[in-house]
Design a protein around this motif. Structure first.
Motif, mmCIF file in Angstrom:
data_model
loop_
_atom_site.group_PDB
_atom_site.id
_atom_site.type_symbol
_atom_site.label_atom_id
_atom_site.label_comp_id
_atom_site.label_asym_id
_atom_site.label_seq_id
_atom_site.Cartn_x
_atom_site.Cartn_y
_atom_site.Cartn_z
ATOM 1 N N VAL A 1 0.873 -1.171 0.000
ATOM 2 C CA VAL A 1 0.000 0.000 0.000
ATOM 3 C C VAL A 1 0.906 1.216 0.000
ATOM 4 N N CYS B 1 0.913 5.544 -0.181
ATOM 5 C CA CYS B 1 0.195 6.815 -0.147
ATOM 6 C C CYS B 1 1.112 7.849 0.519
ATOM 7 N N THR C 1 -4.351 -2.963 6.479
ATOM 8 C CA THR C 1 -3.568 -2.103 5.568
ATOM 9 C C THR C 1 -4.480 -1.151 4.801
ATOM 10 N N LYS D 1 -4.366 2.929 4.704
ATOM 11 C CA LYS D 1 -4.398 3.711 3.462
ATOM 12 C C LYS D 1 -5.534 4.734 3.495
ATOM 13 N N CYS E 1 -4.627 7.619 5.663
ATOM 14 C CA CYS E 1 -3.691 8.526 4.983
ATOM 15 C C CYS E 1 -4.424 9.429 4.000
ATOM 16 N N LYS E 2 -5.312 8.832 3.211
ATOM 17 C CA LYS E 2 -6.017 9.600 2.173
ATOM 18 C C LYS E 2 -6.970 10.628 2.755
#
Length: 197
Positions: free
Chosen positions: A11, A13, A72, A76, A79-80
């Protein structure tokens, strides 16, 4: 290269440091022997930790997750959406997985320069492989024959909507643009008289 192919899907980012707003590339790598590596880099330094299956189980219970892949994907998503951020210290960093101080956090160790260079190199190859796979998926879904067939039907539909087509005569060289069908007249050049005759 063997190291990269033995590790399954990663993953990738970006993360921000809340203190100085610097960006980091966040990555996870599921290990074949179990557990995952979690880390981030700014291209110069690399911070990383390994979570074994035993370390992951309480985290998965906390977030009501069923698998490592779910965890995971949660990372992600954090983070986004901007819910994950880092605080970099001298020899370590803390990854926060929520906006509240009570939310989950992980401590990551800073790798040595040689380990960090190897990790960045591996990460670059993982990114390149990921981009290549995306390109290959795009190429395999594109078929010139199918796209030509689609274009042909698009043009037929448009022509049918316009109504009867009018034949357009091709303009020949020398034809007048203003009055089609007549030839352009050449400018007079005059007659040259010789004084000797």
């Amino acid at each position: 290269m063997e190291n990269i192919t033995s590790e399954s899907k990663s993953v990738l980012c970006t993360l921000l440091d809340k203190n100085d707003q610097s960006k980091y590339v966040f990555f996870t790598q599921k290990k074949p022997e179990g557990g995952i590596n979690i880390g981030f880099t700014n291209g110069e330094g690399v911070w990383k930790t390994h979570l074994s299956e035993e370390n992951l189980s309480p985290l998965m219970k906390t977030f009501s997750l069923k698998s490592t892949e779910d965890y995971t994907l949660k990372l992600k998503c954090a983070c986004k959406t901007g819910k994950a951020f880092v605080e970099v210290q001298e020899d370590s960093a803390v990854l926060h997985l929520g906006l509240e101080p009570t939310d989950s956090s992980l401590t990551l160790s800073k790798l040595t320069d040689s380990e960090g260079r190897t990790e960045v190199k591996d990460l670059l190859f993982i990114m390149a492989d990921s981009l290549t796979q995306q390109d290959n998926r795009g190429i395999s879904s594109f078929s010139p024959i199918k796209s030509l067939q689609k274009r042909g039907t698009e043009f037929e539909v448009r022509n049918q909507l316009k109504g009867p087509s009018i034949a357009v005569r091709k303009r020949l060289p020398g034809d007048s643009l203003i009055n089609p069908g007549t030839r352009r007249k050449k400018t007079a050049t005059g007659v040259a008289f010789d004084e000797d005759d």
